[in-house]
Each structure stands twice: as structure tokens, then as C-alpha cells.
Design a protein around this motif. Structure first.
Motif, PDB file in Angstrom:
ATOM      1  N   GLU A  97      13.542 -12.686   6.437  1.00 31.20           N
ATOM      2  CA  GLU A  97      13.275 -11.624   5.468  1.00 31.20           C
ATOM      3  C   GLU A  97      12.861 -10.371   6.224  1.00 31.20           C
ATOM      4  O   GLU A  97      11.991 -10.416   7.094  1.00 31.20           O
ATOM      5  N   ILE A  98      13.501  -9.254   5.907  1.00 35.88           N
ATOM      6  CA  ILE A  98      13.168  -7.983   6.537  1.00 35.88           C
ATOM      7  C   ILE A  98      12.434  -7.109   5.517  1.00 35.88           C
ATOM      8  O   ILE A  98      12.945  -6.831   4.434  1.00 35.88           O
ATOM      9  N   ILE A  99      11.224  -6.715   5.899  1.00 35.41           N
ATOM     10  CA  ILE A  99      10.382  -5.867   5.044  1.00 35.41           C
ATOM     11  C   ILE A  99      10.213  -4.529   5.747  1.00 35.41           C
ATOM     12  O   ILE A  99       9.630  -4.454   6.831  1.00 35.41           O
ATOM     13  N   LYS A 100      10.752  -3.467   5.164  1.00 40.97           N
ATOM     14  CA  LYS A 100      10.619  -2.134   5.775  1.00 40.97           C
ATOM     15  C   LYS A 100       9.464  -1.389   5.131  1.00 40.97           C
ATOM     16  O   LYS A 100       9.381  -1.278   3.907  1.00 40.97           O
ATOM     17  N   VAL A 101       8.572  -0.898   5.977  1.00 38.72           N
ATOM     18  CA  VAL A 101       7.362  -0.232   5.513  1.00 38.72           C
ATOM     19  C   VAL A 101       7.558   1.281   5.438  1.00 38.72           C
ATOM     20  O   VAL A 101       8.173   1.880   6.323  1.00 38.72           O
ATOM     21  N   PHE A 102       7.000   1.873   4.388  1.00 34.55           N
ATOM     22  CA  PHE A 102       6.991   3.327   4.235  1.00 34.55           C
ATOM     23  C   PHE A 102       5.558   3.772   3.961  1.00 34.55           C
ATOM     24  O   PHE A 102       4.880   3.204   3.097  1.00 34.55           O
ATOM     25  N   SER A 103       5.105   4.762   4.718  1.00 33.01           N
ATOM     26  CA  SER A 103       3.752   5.294   4.541  1.00 33.01           C
ATOM     27  C   SER A 103       3.788   6.375   3.479  1.00 33.01           C
ATOM     28  O   SER A 103       4.518   7.370   3.608  1.00 33.01           O
ATOM     29  N   PHE A 125       5.062  -0.442   0.562  1.00 32.22           N
ATOM     30  CA  PHE A 125       4.479   0.892   0.469  1.00 32.22           C
ATOM     31  C   PHE A 125       3.003   0.818   0.836  1.00 32.22           C
ATOM     32  O   PHE A 125       2.214   0.108   0.209  1.00 32.22           O
ATOM     33  N   ASP A 126       2.655   1.547   1.906  1.00 28.26           N
ATOM     34  CA  ASP A 126       1.303   1.548   2.447  1.00 28.26           C
ATOM     35  C   ASP A 126       0.763   2.979   2.412  1.00 28.26           C
ATOM     36  O   ASP A 126       1.514   3.937   2.218  1.00 28.26           O
ATOM     37  N   THR A 127      -0.527   3.109   2.618  1.00 27.72           N
ATOM     38  CA  THR A 127      -1.149   4.424   2.611  1.00 27.72           C
ATOM     39  C   THR A 127      -0.891   5.163   3.918  1.00 27.72           C
ATOM     40  O   THR A 127      -1.085   4.598   5.005  1.00 27.72           O
ATOM     41  N   LYS A 128      -0.447   6.393   3.815  1.00 32.34           N
ATOM     42  CA  LYS A 128      -0.255   7.218   5.002  1.00 32.34           C
ATOM     43  C   LYS A 128      -1.612   7.546   5.609  1.00 32.34           C
ATOM     44  O   LYS A 128      -2.534   7.982   4.912  1.00 32.34           O
ATOM     45  N   GLY A 129      -1.757   7.288   6.911  1.00 33.88           N
ATOM     46  CA  GLY A 129      -3.038   7.536   7.576  1.00 33.88           C
ATOM     47  C   GLY A 129      -2.862   7.687   9.072  1.00 33.88           C
ATOM     48  O   GLY A 129      -1.742   7.795   9.573  1.00 33.88           O
ATOM     49  N   LYS A 130      -3.978   7.678   9.795  1.00 34.43           N
ATOM     50  CA  LYS A 130      -3.943   7.864  11.244  1.00 34.43           C
ATOM     51  C   LYS A 130      -3.280   6.691  11.953  1.00 34.43           C
ATOM     52  O   LYS A 130      -2.651   6.844  12.991  1.00 34.43           O
ATOM     53  N   LEU A 131      -3.442   5.488  11.385  1.00 36.25           N
ATOM     54  CA  LEU A 131      -2.891   4.279  11.987  1.00 36.25           C
ATOM     55  C   LEU A 131      -1.613   3.863  11.262  1.00 36.25           C
ATOM     56  O   LEU A 131      -1.416   4.214  10.092  1.00 36.25           O
ATOM     57  N   PRO A 132      -0.740   3.062  11.910  1.00 31.98           N
ATOM     58  CA  PRO A 132       0.465   2.569  11.226  1.00 31.98           C
ATOM     59  C   PRO A 132       0.142   1.705  10.012  1.00 31.98           C
ATOM     60  O   PRO A 132       0.955   1.547   9.112  1.00 31.98           O
ATOM     61  N   GLY A 133      -1.058   1.121   9.974  1.00 26.39           N
ATOM     62  CA  GLY A 133      -1.500   0.293   8.852  1.00 26.39           C
ATOM     63  C   GLY A 133      -2.972  -0.030   9.020  1.00 26.39           C
ATOM     64  O   GLY A 133      -3.591   0.314  10.030  1.00 26.39           O
ATOM     65  N   ASN A 135      -5.550   1.150   7.336  1.00 26.12           N
ATOM     66  CA  ASN A 135      -6.447   2.300   7.226  1.00 26.12           C
ATOM     67  C   ASN A 135      -7.555   2.096   6.194  1.00 26.12           C
ATOM     68  O   ASN A 135      -8.535   2.842   6.182  1.00 26.12           O
ATOM     69  N   GLY A 136      -7.387   1.106   5.330  1.00 26.12           N
ATOM     70  CA  GLY A 136      -8.457   0.749   4.401  1.00 26.12           C
ATOM     71  C   GLY A 136      -8.576   1.629   3.169  1.00 26.12           C
ATOM     72  O   GLY A 136      -9.587   1.560   2.468  1.00 26.12           O
ATOM     73  N   THR A 137      -7.572   2.446   2.903  1.00 29.26           N
ATOM     74  CA  THR A 137      -7.625   3.314   1.718  1.00 29.26           C
ATOM     75  C   THR A 137      -6.354   3.144   0.889  1.00 29.26           C
ATOM     76  O   THR A 137      -5.281   2.856   1.421  1.00 29.26           O
ATOM     77  N   THR A 138      -6.478   3.345  -0.406  1.00 27.87           N
ATOM     78  CA  THR A 138      -5.322   3.259  -1.294  1.00 27.87           C
ATOM     79  C   THR A 138      -4.693   4.645  -1.445  1.00 27.87           C
ATOM     80  O   THR A 138      -5.364   5.665  -1.294  1.00 27.87           O
ATOM     81  N   PHE A 139      -3.398   4.659  -1.733  1.00 31.65           N
ATOM     82  CA  PHE A 139      -2.774   5.925  -2.112  1.00 31.65           C
ATOM     83  C   PHE A 139      -2.747   6.001  -3.638  1.00 31.65           C
ATOM     84  O   PHE A 139      -3.062   5.024  -4.327  1.00 31.65           O
ATOM     85  N   ASP A 140      -2.409   7.155  -4.157  1.00 29.44           N
ATOM     86  CA  ASP A 140      -2.372   7.344  -5.612  1.00 29.44           C
ATOM     87  C   ASP A 140      -1.147   6.631  -6.175  1.00 29.44           C
ATOM     88  O   ASP A 140      -0.016   7.095  -6.010  1.00 29.44           O
ATOM     89  N   LEU A 155       3.051  -4.057  -2.275  1.00 24.23           N
ATOM     90  CA  LEU A 155       2.117  -2.947  -2.440  1.00 24.23           C
ATOM     91  C   LEU A 155       0.933  -3.189  -1.519  1.00 24.23           C
ATOM     92  O   LEU A 155       0.292  -4.240  -1.569  1.00 24.23           O
ATOM     93  N   SER A 156       0.640  -2.208  -0.663  1.00 23.19           N
ATOM     94  CA  SER A 156      -0.394  -2.358   0.347  1.00 23.19           C
ATOM     95  C   SER A 156      -1.246  -1.107   0.408  1.00 23.19           C
ATOM     96  O   SER A 156      -1.011  -0.143  -0.307  1.00 23.19           O
ATOM     97  N   GLY A 157      -2.268  -1.153   1.260  1.00 23.91           N
ATOM     98  CA  GLY A 157      -3.097   0.021   1.476  1.00 23.91           C
ATOM     99  C   GLY A 157      -4.449  -0.046   0.811  1.00 23.91           C
ATOM    100  O   GLY A 157      -4.608   0.392  -0.326  1.00 23.91           O
TER     101      GLY A 157
END
Length: 207
Positions: A97-103, A125-133, A135-140, A155-157
Motif C-alpha cells: 500500500e502506498i500512502i502519499k502525504v501532503f502537508s 493529510f498532515d499539518t504543515k509545520g517545521k518538521l515533515p510530521g 508537529n503536534g498540531t491540527t490544521f483547520d 487524517l493526521s496532525g
């Protein structure tokens, strides 16, 4: 909705969390991560899919990790191209299974995911932040209303117990909830009691 617990690092903790029977467990093969995994994954119940997390890694090295750890999923957290995903898919003969991540930030354009629809099994879908993942915060999550694809996604972040109510109200093709840093005692060490509570609440949402 399925549950993925990511950023696992310590063998005893892996077995402890594995006893909760999440659908996926994630292992980060990115050396700059505080949750970098460089050991041997203990034997897990076969229903748990092992996902390897990679950031701008070569196809060859990813395949080596797939074979070494008997991974069932690959999560691509870098700037991997459509051609890269296609090459990995072809070389693995569609057996992974290939899972492509988008910040995702406030100005994220969901048009960028469309070219990947035929080369990936899922998006994440992850929260855009300083790290690739991690970051401990949710996006809107309101921005997800702009998602027009039928491709199921993770759904991540920064998801924790407080997000359960919002998860319940999502009317989208959410395939899985991906949790990590909000359930940690320290980087890579998960709190089983918090995860037990979250999994129970998520199961209620699924009813």
C-alpha cells in the motif's frame, strides 16, 4: 474509520500498543526524526499492518526496508513525485500500500493531489509545520470541504482525545485516523491508557 498509531520505537511498547489491535502501526525510517526506528520490529498479530515512513528516500532503500521488516504499507512524507510512486508501485508489483502525504496549510490547493490518484492507494493529510510530521498540531479541517477526490485518505496532525467530536462530524471519505505525538510519554514511547481510551471512543464514532 481505521486507526493508525505512528512513530513506534521501543520493542516492549510496540507489543503493548499492538495488544490494542490498531489497524496500522507506523515506523519512521527517517534518521532526522526523534522517532527514528533502527531496530527489529517484534512479531505482531497479522491483522496489524506495518507501515514504513520515509522522507525523500530512494526506491531501492525503501524496498530494502520493506523486505527487511515485512512492511505492508509505505508512507511517503517527502517531495516524492508521481513517477517515483509509479516506480515503487511497479517494482513491488502492487503488493504494497502506498500512502502519499501532503502537508496542509490554510492555502493548500487540493488540485496537487489529483496526479497521484492512480499511483497511490491512499492520501494522508498532515499539518504543515517545521518538521515533515509529528508537529503536534491540527490544521483547520474546514479546508477539507475543498477535497473533491473519491480517494480515501488518512487524517493526521496533532489528533488527540479532544478531536473525537470533530471526527464524528466529518462527512468525508476518511479511511483512517493517524495518531502520534499527542499520545506520547516521550518521543516514540506511547501511553497505552490514552490510546485505549481513544480507540474505544473512535469505535463508538464508527457505530
Amino acid at each position: 474509520m481505521k486507526l493508525k498509531i505512528c512513530g513506534m520505537k521501543y520493542p516492549e511498547n510496540i507489543l503493548e500498543v499492538g495488544a490494542l489491535l490498531p489497524d496500522y502501526m507506523g515506523f519512521i525510517f527517517y534518521e532526522k526524526s526523534a522517532r527514528y526506528f533502527n531496530g527489529t520490529i517484534p512479531e505482531l498479530i497479522k491483522t496489524i499492518k506495518k507501515a514504513g515512513v520515509f522522507v525523500n528516500e530512494s526506491v531501492e532503500n525503501i524496498i530494502n526496508k520493506i523486505n527487511e521488516h515485512n512492511l505492508q504499507a509505505v508512507q511517503l512524507h517527502g517531495e516524492e513525485s508521481v513517477a517515483f510512486c509509479q516506480e515503487l508501485k511497479n517494482k513491488m508489483d502492487n503488493k504494497i500500500e502506498i500512502i502519499k502525504v501532503f502537508s496542509v496549510g490554510d492555502d493548500f490547493d487540493f488540485e496537487v493531489v489529483k496526479p497521484f490518484e492512480n499511483v497511490c492507494n491512499y492520501f494522508l493529510f498532515d499539518t504543515k509545520g517545521k518538521l515533515p510530521g509529528g508537529n503536534g498540531t491540527t490544521f483547520d479541517w474546514k479546508i477539507l470541504k475543498n477535497y473533491k477526490s473519491d480517494k480515501p485518505f488518512f487524517l493526521s496532525g496533532g489528533i488527540g482525545l479532544e478531536e473525537i467530536a470533530a471526527i464524528k462530524n466529518l462527512k468525508l471519505p476518511v479511511y483512517a485516523i493517524d495518531v502520534n505525538s499527542r499520545f506520547e510519554i516521550e518521543s516514540g514511547l506511547k501511553n497505552k491508557n490514552l490510546l485505549t481510551n481513544f480507540k474505544r471512543k473512535l469505535e463508538i464514532v464508527n457505530l
